[in-house]
Design a protein around this motif. Structure first.
Motif, PDB file in Angstrom:
ATOM      1  N   GLU A  79     -55.407 -26.465 -48.416  1.00  0.00           N
ATOM      2  CA  GLU A  79     -54.737 -25.834 -49.558  1.00  0.00           C
ATOM      3  C   GLU A  79     -53.409 -25.248 -49.082  1.00  0.00           C
ATOM      4  O   GLU A  79     -53.372 -24.496 -48.108  1.00  0.00           O
ATOM      5  CB  GLU A  79     -55.650 -24.735 -50.117  1.00  0.00           C
ATOM      6  N   ASP A  80     -52.330 -25.609 -49.764  1.00  0.00           N
ATOM      7  CA  ASP A  80     -51.014 -25.075 -49.418  1.00  0.00           C
ATOM      8  C   ASP A  80     -50.887 -23.644 -49.916  1.00  0.00           C
ATOM      9  O   ASP A  80     -51.158 -23.356 -51.090  1.00  0.00           O
ATOM     10  CB  ASP A  80     -49.909 -25.935 -50.040  1.00  0.00           C
ATOM     11  N   ILE A  81     -50.475 -22.751 -49.009  1.00  0.00           N
ATOM     12  CA  ILE A  81     -50.241 -21.352 -49.363  1.00  0.00           C
ATOM     13  C   ILE A  81     -48.861 -20.965 -48.836  1.00  0.00           C
ATOM     14  O   ILE A  81     -48.728 -20.478 -47.702  1.00  0.00           O
ATOM     15  CB  ILE A  81     -51.324 -20.423 -48.765  1.00  0.00           C
ATOM     16  N   GLY A  82     -47.848 -21.239 -49.655  1.00  0.00           N
ATOM     17  CA  GLY A  82     -46.487 -20.946 -49.220  1.00  0.00           C
ATOM     18  C   GLY A  82     -46.121 -21.761 -47.994  1.00  0.00           C
ATOM     19  O   GLY A  82     -46.203 -22.984 -47.990  1.00  0.00           O
ATOM     20  N   LYS A  83     -45.734 -21.067 -46.931  1.00  0.00           N
ATOM     21  CA  LYS A  83     -45.359 -21.731 -45.687  1.00  0.00           C
ATOM     22  C   LYS A  83     -46.580 -22.100 -44.843  1.00  0.00           C
ATOM     23  O   LYS A  83     -46.451 -22.781 -43.827  1.00  0.00           O
ATOM     24  CB  LYS A  83     -44.441 -20.828 -44.861  1.00  0.00           C
ATOM     25  N   ASN A  84     -47.729 -21.642 -45.254  1.00  0.00           N
ATOM     26  CA  ASN A  84     -48.956 -21.871 -44.494  1.00  0.00           C
ATOM     27  C   ASN A  84     -49.867 -22.883 -45.178  1.00  0.00           C
ATOM     28  O   ASN A  84     -49.669 -23.246 -46.339  1.00  0.00           O
ATOM     29  CB  ASN A  84     -49.722 -20.565 -44.308  1.00  0.00           C
ATOM     30  N   VAL A  85     -50.870 -23.293 -44.444  1.00  0.00           N
ATOM     31  CA  VAL A  85     -51.926 -24.130 -44.991  1.00  0.00           C
ATOM     32  C   VAL A  85     -53.259 -23.460 -44.695  1.00  0.00           C
ATOM     33  O   VAL A  85     -53.453 -22.893 -43.622  1.00  0.00           O
ATOM     34  CB  VAL A  85     -51.880 -25.565 -44.398  1.00  0.00           C
ATOM     35  N   LYS A  86     -54.154 -23.505 -45.667  1.00  0.00           N
ATOM     36  CA  LYS A  86     -55.506 -22.978 -45.487  1.00  0.00           C
ATOM     37  C   LYS A  86     -56.470 -24.151 -45.415  1.00  0.00           C
ATOM     38  O   LYS A  86     -56.442 -25.044 -46.265  1.00  0.00           O
ATOM     39  CB  LYS A  86     -55.897 -22.053 -46.641  1.00  0.00           C
ATOM     40  N   VAL A  87     -57.287 -24.158 -44.382  1.00  0.00           N
ATOM     41  CA  VAL A  87     -58.284 -25.219 -44.219  1.00  0.00           C
ATOM     42  C   VAL A  87     -59.669 -24.610 -44.341  1.00  0.00           C
ATOM     43  O   VAL A  87     -59.985 -23.607 -43.690  1.00  0.00           O
ATOM     44  CB  VAL A  87     -58.139 -25.927 -42.857  1.00  0.00           C
ATOM     45  N   THR A  88     -60.487 -25.191 -45.201  1.00  0.00           N
ATOM     46  CA  THR A  88     -61.883 -24.758 -45.362  1.00  0.00           C
ATOM     47  C   THR A  88     -62.800 -25.875 -44.883  1.00  0.00           C
ATOM     48  O   THR A  88     -62.683 -27.022 -45.332  1.00  0.00           O
ATOM     49  CB  THR A  88     -62.198 -24.429 -46.833  1.00  0.00           C
ATOM     50  N   ALA A  89     -63.665 -25.546 -43.946  1.00  0.00           N
ATOM     51  CA  ALA A  89     -64.586 -26.533 -43.369  1.00  0.00           C
ATOM     52  C   ALA A  89     -66.018 -26.172 -43.730  1.00  0.00           C
ATOM     53  O   ALA A  89     -66.396 -24.993 -43.716  1.00  0.00           O
ATOM     54  CB  ALA A  89     -64.432 -26.578 -41.852  1.00  0.00           C
ATOM     55  N   ALA A 106     -61.122 -23.416 -38.430  1.00  0.00           N
ATOM     56  CA  ALA A 106     -62.001 -23.328 -39.596  1.00  0.00           C
ATOM     57  C   ALA A 106     -63.440 -23.665 -39.216  1.00  0.00           C
ATOM     58  O   ALA A 106     -64.394 -23.044 -39.703  1.00  0.00           O
ATOM     59  CB  ALA A 106     -61.506 -24.260 -40.701  1.00  0.00           C
ATOM     60  N   VAL A 107     -63.593 -24.639 -38.322  1.00  0.00           N
ATOM     61  CA  VAL A 107     -64.940 -25.003 -37.848  1.00  0.00           C
ATOM     62  C   VAL A 107     -65.539 -23.864 -37.024  1.00  0.00           C
ATOM     63  O   VAL A 107     -66.709 -23.508 -37.175  1.00  0.00           O
ATOM     64  CB  VAL A 107     -64.882 -26.304 -37.021  1.00  0.00           C
ATOM     65  N   VAL A 108     -64.722 -23.267 -36.156  1.00  0.00           N
ATOM     66  CA  VAL A 108     -65.183 -22.121 -35.363  1.00  0.00           C
ATOM     67  C   VAL A 108     -65.622 -20.990 -36.288  1.00  0.00           C
ATOM     68  O   VAL A 108     -66.658 -20.363 -36.085  1.00  0.00           O
ATOM     69  CB  VAL A 108     -64.062 -21.634 -34.417  1.00  0.00           C
ATOM     70  N   SER A 109     -64.857 -20.755 -37.346  1.00  0.00           N
ATOM     71  CA  SER A 109     -65.192 -19.714 -38.320  1.00  0.00           C
ATOM     72  C   SER A 109     -66.511 -20.003 -39.032  1.00  0.00           C
ATOM     73  O   SER A 109     -67.318 -19.110 -39.274  1.00  0.00           O
ATOM     74  CB  SER A 109     -64.063 -19.591 -39.349  1.00  0.00           C
TER      75      SER A 109
END
Length: 197
Positions: free
Chosen positions: A89-99, A128-131
């Motif tokens: 998911e794009d969040i401004g200048k960042n990307v969020k990854v959900t695993a 994300a996998v570690v999380s």
């Protein structure tokens, strides 16, 4: 509430233990089955299991429910962890990854956020996998580096993870073949590292 998966993870870290299965009935632990090598006396392994659980969770286990099977060869876990899904998911200048990681019909979800640069996106997917697996282990893990290398004409993604346990740091390396999706390869490389830790 007692978590049988967390107990399995704790017991599996005991030296000599190759496989473990915790049988739970509601909130009560009914049986603990352990496969170990023949280096230790079975009674010592039982004491190690008791101590590890008590020290990690404060839970006292009746040693009568612990059964030990000793084998001379290496034992592989029949059930494996796998990546069920990976969402970005794009969040401004960042990307969020959900695993979402799957193991024994259980699913564990974790997410991480980082810059959109190509290398950082790979590290974010690995993180994300570690999380997702963080609650299964009292150790601390960090994704430190990711590299793409070529071997035998194929590309592989190598993930370096640092594990902090009992005040000591150790390095774990995981790998996955780089096919079509680099983020999925990064997630699988992190999973490979964590599950061999």
């Amino acid at each position: 509430m007692v978590d049988s998966k967390k107990l399995e993870n704790i017991i599996s870290q005991i030296a000599g233990v190759s496989a473990v299965k915790v049988v739970q009935d509601g909130e009560e632990i009914r049986e603990i089955h352990v496969v170990a090598d023949s280096e230790k006396n079975p009674k010592q392994i039982v004491r190690d299991v008791e101590t590890a659980i008590l020290a990690s969770t404060g839970l006292r286990i009746d040693r009568k429910i612990i059964s030990i099977a000793q084998m001379t060869g290496e034992v592989k876990f029949q059930s494996k962890y796998s990546i069920d899904s990976l969402k970005t998911e794009d969040i401004g200048k960042n990307v969020k990854v959900t695993a979402i990681v799957e193991h024994n019909d259980e699913k564990y979800e974790g997410s991480a956020e980082g810059p959109k640069t190509s290398l950082q996106k790979l590290k974010t997917a690995a993180s994300a996998v570690v999380s997702a697996l963080d609650d299964l282990n009292d150790s601390i893990y960090s994704v430190d580096d990711i590299r793409i290398i070529t071997l035998a004409g194929k590309e592989f993604l190598i993930c370096h993870i640092t594990k902090l346990a009992d005040g000591k740091e150790s390095s774990i390396i995981g790998s996955a073949e780089l096919d079509r999706d680099p983020l999925l390869a990064a997630a699988n490389a992190a999973l490979d590292a964590i599950t061999r830790a």
